[in-house]
Write an enzyme that holds these catalytic residues in place. Structure first.
Site, PDB file in Angstrom:
ATOM      1  NE  ARG A 101      -2.254   1.671   3.462  1.00 49.19           N
ATOM      2  CZ  ARG A 101      -1.963   2.917   3.787  1.00 49.19           C
ATOM      3  NH1 ARG A 101      -2.157   3.889   2.941  1.00 49.19           N
ATOM      4  NH2 ARG A 101      -1.429   3.202   4.948  1.00 49.19           N
TER       5      ARG A 101
ATOM      6  CG  LEU B 116      -5.218   1.705  14.541  1.00 44.77           C
ATOM      7  CD1 LEU B 116      -6.365   1.679  15.543  1.00 44.77           C
ATOM      8  CD2 LEU B 116      -3.939   1.163  15.172  1.00 44.77           C
ATOM      9  CD  GLU B 117      -2.664   0.844   6.719  1.00 43.02           C
ATOM     10  OE1 GLU B 117      -2.912   0.347   5.609  1.00 43.02           O
ATOM     11  OE2 GLU B 117      -2.205   1.993   6.858  1.00 43.02           O
ATOM     12  CD  GLU B 118      -4.929  -6.059   4.607  1.00 46.02           C
ATOM     13  OE1 GLU B 118      -3.872  -6.335   4.015  1.00 46.02           O
ATOM     14  OE2 GLU B 118      -6.041  -6.220   4.107  1.00 46.02           O
TER      15      GLU B 118
END
Length: 406
Positions: free
Chosen positions: A4, A159-161
């Site tokens: 990302r 806050l993510e993968e």
């Protein structure tokens, strides 16, 4: 830590590569911890701070960015757990915060020009402190070290993968944010998570429920409407409208209150999945954000806010350029507008010389070693290591660092 954020962590990055003063050098307002004391900025600047990786992705000179755009605040990324495990804060998983001088030098230079920074914890990939620290209290203690080290007035929880799929880790992160809010009155806290056409996905909704269960309200909840089937501003504003509904249903807010706690983090240029977001798209989203009195407007990233060289490489996504036609720092100027300031309309004055450059013109036959500079296409470039015959650019082997326009 891809895909990302297109992070290509180079082991060769050092404080010298950043063009800083000698590590640990005291700058104006130095508080003895390696970073100058923070300036008094309004929360609008922390809400408008675009992301900057200070140790990777060919970081531009922050002072030059400030001169060119009028920007006053940066969101420095990312604070993680050590790659080998543990509950101690590091930059990118490799550089301990406790012994850092490189990022402190970047912060000191920004503050010397009247600006300030927020730090972002988490991001895509890597190991997060919420995963390795056993409790919210332990997680908060790790982040408090970062706050104290740099005298921070703002912090972003990205806050993510893969972390946000771990309920225990998100419990630790939200709990830590609440503790920091209580122990540092007035600190600006943002929570950033993935965006979908529905506003945010299942894990993002679980995160909102966790915040509600802990009675925690940050300054804003921001979504990232890219890398999820988006293309252009209309798809992003539609997601923001849906996310507003989620905030209302989760926390019982009315529409205006929800927008006052809602933010957006965009990806300028070409996203990891081949979506495109142009300057026109940024203007449309900015108009939407200001019309709805949204709480935050930011983007990934300042490192990418420059045209690729050669400029026609739209077939790939880079961590160091946008893959769309642009002038340097076009997208950063939208953050300046959101903060309520007016970007400069003319470039800053530069000393006379070779096309405005003081460094000698680049020569393909010259051998350059780490620290040597050359001018090329109106920019000054610094070699990171030995090179010959590789034209200065933000691509290639990565040997050249763009020090900005002359």
């Amino acid at each position: 830590m891809s895909p990302r954020h297109v992070r290509t962590f180079a082991a060769v990055v050092t404080a010298a590569c950043l063009g800083l003063a000698a590590a640990g050098t005291a700058l104006a307002g130095d508080d003895g911890k390696g970073a100058a004391a923070p300036q008094s900025l309004g929360s609008n600047w922390y809400a408008a701070a675009p992301y900057l990786m200070p140790l990777d992705n060919n970081p531009p000179d922050a002072s030059a960015v400030m001169d060119a755009t009028g920007l006053k605040a940066f969101q420095l990324a990312f604070v993680l757990a050590p790659n080998g495990g543990g509950c101690a804060p590091t930059w990118d998983g490799t550089s301990p915060v406790g012994s850092d001088t490189a990022v402190a030098g970047v912060i000191a230079a920004i503050r010397a020009k009247g600006g300030d920074v927020s730090a972002s914890v988490g991001g895509y990939g890597g190991t997060k402190l919420g995963q390795t620290c056993a409790t919210p209290e332990a997680t908060a203690a790790a982040y408090q070290q970062v706050v104290d080290k740099y005298g921070l007035k703002a912090l972003d929880f990205d806050l993510e993968e893969p972390e946000y799929e771990n309920a225990a880790a998100i419990h630790n992160e939200i709990g830590a944010a609440k503790i920091l809010q209580q122990k540092n009155p007035g600190i600006y806290l943002s929570i950033t998570t993935a965006g979908t056409a529905d506003g945010t996905g299942w894990f993002g909704k679980q995160m909102l429920d966790e915040a509600k269960s802990q009675s925690f309200t940050p300054d804003n909840f921001s979504i990232m409407p890219f890398d999820g089937g988006f293309n252009g501003a209309a798809s992003q504003t539609a997601a923001l409208t849906k996310f507003n509904s989620l905030l209302r249903s989760t926390f019982g807010w009315d529409e205006a209150t929800a927008y006052a706690h809602e933010g957006i983090s965009q990806m300028n240029g070409r996203s990891d999945t081949g979506e495109y977001f142009t300057q026109t798209d940024f203007q449309t989203v900015l108009d939407f954000a200001t019309a709805h009195h949204m709480a935050r407007f930011t983007n990934w990233s300042v490192n990418r806010d420059r045209q690729c060289s050669p400029p026609d490489n739209n077939g790939r996504t880079s961590g160091t350029c946008s893959s769309v036609p642009q002038s340097a720092y076009d997208f950063t100027k939208y953050s300046v507008k959101f903060a309520g300031a007016t970007p400069p309309t003319t470039p800053p004055t530069t000393p006379p010389g070779n096309g405005g450059c003081t460094a000698a013109a680049y020569s393909a036959g010259t051998v350059y070693v780490g620290g040597d500079t050359a001018s090329y296409n109106g920019h000054t470039w610094r070699a990171k290591w030995w090179t010959q015959g590789e034209t200065p650019s933000t691509g290639g082997s990565g040997v050249w660092q763009d020090l900005g326009a002359c």
